[in-house]
Design an enzyme around this catalytic site. Structure first.
Site, PDB file in Angstrom:
ATOM      1  N   GLU A 277       0.825  -1.200   0.000  1.00 27.34           N
ATOM      2  CA  GLU A 277       0.000   0.000   0.000  1.00 27.34           C
ATOM      3  C   GLU A 277       0.868   1.264   0.000  1.00 27.34           C
ATOM      4  OE1 GLU A 277      -4.181  -0.028   1.777  1.00 27.34           O
ATOM      5  OE2 GLU A 277      -2.998   0.976   3.317  1.00 27.34           O
ATOM      6  N   GLU A 280       2.106   1.710  -3.471  1.00 26.92           N
ATOM      7  CA  GLU A 280       1.019   2.205  -4.323  1.00 26.92           C
ATOM      8  C   GLU A 280       0.814   3.707  -4.134  1.00 26.92           C
ATOM      9  OE1 GLU A 280      -3.723   1.321  -5.287  1.00 26.92           O
ATOM     10  OE2 GLU A 280      -2.728   0.316  -3.593  1.00 26.92           O
ATOM     11  N   CYS A 302      -8.406  -1.972   3.922  1.00 24.84           N
ATOM     12  CA  CYS A 302      -8.279  -3.121   4.829  1.00 24.84           C
ATOM     13  C   CYS A 302      -9.600  -3.551   5.446  1.00 24.84           C
ATOM     14  CB  CYS A 302      -7.297  -2.780   5.955  1.00 24.84           C
ATOM     15  SG  CYS A 302      -5.595  -2.604   5.403  1.00 24.84           S
ATOM     16  N   SER A 322      -7.285   1.915  -2.482  1.00 24.55           N
ATOM     17  CA  SER A 322      -6.088   1.117  -2.742  1.00 24.55           C
ATOM     18  C   SER A 322      -6.525  -0.222  -3.317  1.00 24.55           C
ATOM     19  CB  SER A 322      -5.322   0.894  -1.439  1.00 24.55           C
ATOM     20  OG  SER A 322      -4.363  -0.139  -1.594  1.00 24.55           O
ATOM     21  N   LYS A 361     -15.644  -9.717   7.576  1.00 25.21           N
ATOM     22  CA  LYS A 361     -14.627 -10.578   6.969  1.00 25.21           C
ATOM     23  C   LYS A 361     -15.246 -11.872   6.439  1.00 25.21           C
ATOM     24  CE  LYS A 361     -10.863  -8.110   7.969  1.00 25.21           C
ATOM     25  NZ  LYS A 361     -10.009  -7.514   6.924  1.00 25.21           N
ATOM     26  N   GLU A 364     -16.325 -11.011   3.130  1.00 32.63           N
ATOM     27  CA  GLU A 364     -15.162 -10.753   2.268  1.00 32.63           C
ATOM     28  C   GLU A 364     -14.634 -12.028   1.631  1.00 32.63           C
ATOM     29  OE1 GLU A 364     -10.936  -8.306   2.574  1.00 32.63           O
ATOM     30  OE2 GLU A 364     -11.680  -9.400   4.325  1.00 32.63           O
ATOM     31  N   GLU A 369     -13.727 -11.957  -6.201  1.00 28.78           N
ATOM     32  CA  GLU A 369     -12.426 -11.326  -6.450  1.00 28.78           C
ATOM     33  C   GLU A 369     -11.334 -11.896  -5.544  1.00 28.78           C
ATOM     34  OE1 GLU A 369     -15.939  -9.384  -7.062  1.00 28.78           O
ATOM     35  OE2 GLU A 369     -15.007  -9.004  -5.108  1.00 28.78           O
ATOM     36  N   CYS A 518     -10.787  -1.846  14.652  1.00 29.87           N
ATOM     37  CA  CYS A 518     -11.005  -3.275  14.859  1.00 29.87           C
ATOM     38  C   CYS A 518     -11.121  -3.668  16.328  1.00 29.87           C
ATOM     39  CB  CYS A 518      -9.884  -4.071  14.209  1.00 29.87           C
ATOM     40  SG  CYS A 518      -9.728  -3.789  12.430  1.00 29.87           S
TER      41      CYS A 518
END
Length: 589
Positions: A277, A280, A302, A322, A361, A364, A369, A518
């Protein structure tokens, strides 16, 4: 100040507070159910009813303002009888499968029954709503819903999404998305803040415990487990430790005792994420400073709850994200490529399990993808609460475990990785390394922290002027990098509206889907400690400050994997395994 009498005791309190708070200040406990201090005040359950002399009916203590000269009785015969009847009526259309409910012994309704000394249920109904709604992340059991509306407040007022609300009227009232749709068909971010505040078992994470046990007990499968940074400062609460206790070593030992094959650490992948990251961001900034086209501000990626939010509500801003996968997806991808090759195991026979403080998550890992070469990066996600349940199920004496280290080659991490667990941590970790790469020096702040973005504020901002840069980065000389950090989707909305309006002054933005980050994710243990956020935050920073290496680019294990496998940050192999794309979901609902 005003003076009133509560249970024959004269008390002085500040004008404007409720009877409930006035009683609490003076050591008098009034039972509640729907009320949550600082979060939800609605008065729907009426369990906190009290008798006020001169009032025609009982008054709801959480909603009624204390007045000068008021005489209040919190335990009169009339009050005790009313509370008992109210409780029994709630039980009448509530599922009675307490022994098999995941909230058994941690259910606020169950605890209230003990407080009110209810030993029987006099009322019965056949109208219990037997409806289960299972999404990838959250399971709703309407037979257990008590209509307290805490989840509605969390979704509407805290996250400012408003997916949940009261549908229908009277006995037909349910808490659900509009038109009683399932969660999967609504623009839900799956952040799980509704799950955290639910007092009963009506909302819970979608269970992955069974599938993980199946994998562990399959001799043909190699099980790889990885815990996120915030789990280590939350898991201890499941075993009676004070809030904010770090149990990193015991957690690693417990995971090994569960029978898994490899215990790696998502912290390791957090260091890897900073390399990808950070690179990037450097490429985007260099393009802009060189007069080329690039999308800024760049926004971190994230948090899967945040990602689903931007896909649903601001899809035009997806190019600002990102392209990096979240850390646990990166580790999953490398476990089934680099590590599988290293130990000569077919990727299809690797089973990766992530221990996360997050319910999103779970969604996710179901995304199309998040696959490489036809194989999913991560197979299952356990929340912190689920891991605690599995450790208890396995009969492991957690409190007497001796700490162990994580396994190589994906177990060593720097302090920068630990702070991924708190709001501002990803940004600070990125700036630590990016600044060092550009200038050849460490950050000019005490203990490497950036004070302006440390803490629990909704939106935090800072700027950092780059001076005396290395020759390779001369275009950055005198450049002032402006950064912003927010946690919770209400804060994200403010920052996104600035970008839409073209008024955003920032170059780099961190967004976490859950307020505080988190440490207070939807899968963390529920806590009644009013200072839970600060205590967990302090524990995370203590983890960081206790490590010898605190900058991701200095992690020798990360340096090694680039030398042996990935070649360079942002390179071809990295893009194949560690980066992804996101999709427009605005028309899905």
């Amino acid at each position: 100040m005003i003076e009133l009498t509560i249970n024959k005791k004269k008390v002085r309190v500040e004008k404007g507070i409720t009877i409930l708070y006035a009683a609490k200040q003076n050591g008098i406990h009034i039972p509640t159910l729907c009320y949550m201090e600082g979060v939800h005040k609605f008065g729907s359950c009426r369990i906190c009813s009290v008798e006020v002399e001169g009032a025609r009916t009982l008054q709801v203590a959480c909603m009624t303002e204390a007045r000068d000269g008021m005489v209040v009785h919190t335990n009169s015969k009339k009050v005790l009888k009313a509370r008992k009847v109210l409780y029994e009526l709630m039980l009448s259309d509530h599922s009675k499968n307490c022994l098999s409910c995941n909230r058994n012994q941690s259910c606020e309704l169950q605890q209230l029954g003990e407080t009110l000394c209810v030993s029987e249920n006099r009322f019965h109904t056949s109208s219990i709503r037997e409806q289960i709604d299972i999404s990838p992340s959250i399971t709703r059991d309407l037979s257990k819903c008590i209509l307290c509306r805490r989840c509605v407040t969390a979704c509407k007022n805290i996250q400012e999404i408003g997916v949940l609300g009261a549908q229908n009227r009277g006995f037909d009232t349910v808490i659900a998305p509009a038109m009683d749709k399932p969660l999967n068909d609504a623009k839900c971010s799956f952040c799980g803040q509704c799950v955290v505040v639910c007092p009963v078992g009506a909302l819970k994470e979608t269970d992955h415990i069974g599938r993980v046990w199946d994998a562990i007990n399959n001799p043909d499968i190699r099980v790889v487990v990885q815990p996120a940074p915030a789990v280590r400062v939350g898991l201890g609460e499941m075993f009676g430790y004070p809030v904010g206790t770090s149990v990193t070593g015991q957690m690693a030992a417990a995971l090994k005792l569960l029978g898994v094959d490899d215990v790696f650490d998502t912290d390791w992948a957090a260091d890897l994420t900073i390399m990808e990251e950070g690179t990037e961001f450097l490429h985007r900034a260099i393009s802009v400073l060189s007069g080329k086209k690039a999308v800024l501000p760049m926004i971190t990626s994230c948090s899967p709850g945040w990602i689903k939010y931007i896909e649903s509500y601001y899809p035009q801003l997806i190019p600002h994200l990102s392209t990096c996968k979240s850390p646990h997806m990166m580790l999953g991808a490398l476990a089934k490529s680099y590590y599988a090759e290293k130990i000569n195991v077919e990727p299809e026979k690797m089973y990766t399990v992530s221990i996360m403080p997050c319910t999103a998550k779970k969604f996710e890992i179901s995304r199309e993808e998040m696959k490489n070469r036809g194989v999913v990066n991560v197979d299952a996600v356990l929340t912190t609460r689920e891991l605690g349940q599995m450790i208890k199920q396995a009969g492991i004496d957690f409190r007497n475990l001796e700490g162990e280290n994580f396994d190589d080659p994906m177990g060593y991490s720097t302090g920068a990785a630990d702070i991924f667990g708190v709001t501002g941590g990803v940004m600070e970790a990125a700036v630590r390394s990016v600044y060092a790469i550009i200038t050849g020096r460490e950050l000019p702040f005490e203990e490497l922290h950036i004070p302006a973005i440390v803490g629990l504020g909704q939106i935090k901002e800072a700027s950092l002027k780059l001076e005396n840069v290395l020759p390779d980065y001369k275009m950055f000389e005198g450049f002032e990098v402006k950064i912003a950090v927010t946690s919770g989707l209400a804060g994200a909305k403010i920052l996104m509206e600035q970008i839409v309006a073209g008024t955003s002054p920032y170059h780099f933005i961190e967004v976490m889907g859950c307020p505080s980050g988190c440490i207070c994710g939807g899968g963390q243990p529920r806590s009644s400690d009013p200072d839970v956020r600060n205590k967990r935050l302090k524990a995370i920073y203590t983890e960081d400050e206790g490590k010898v290496l605190r900058q991701s680019h200095l992690n020798p294990s990360i340096v090694s994997i680039y030398e042996k496998y990935l070649i360079k940050p942002g390179g071809h192999i990295s893009h194949e395994l560690l980066h992804t794309h996101y999709v427009d979901r605005s028309e899905e609902c």
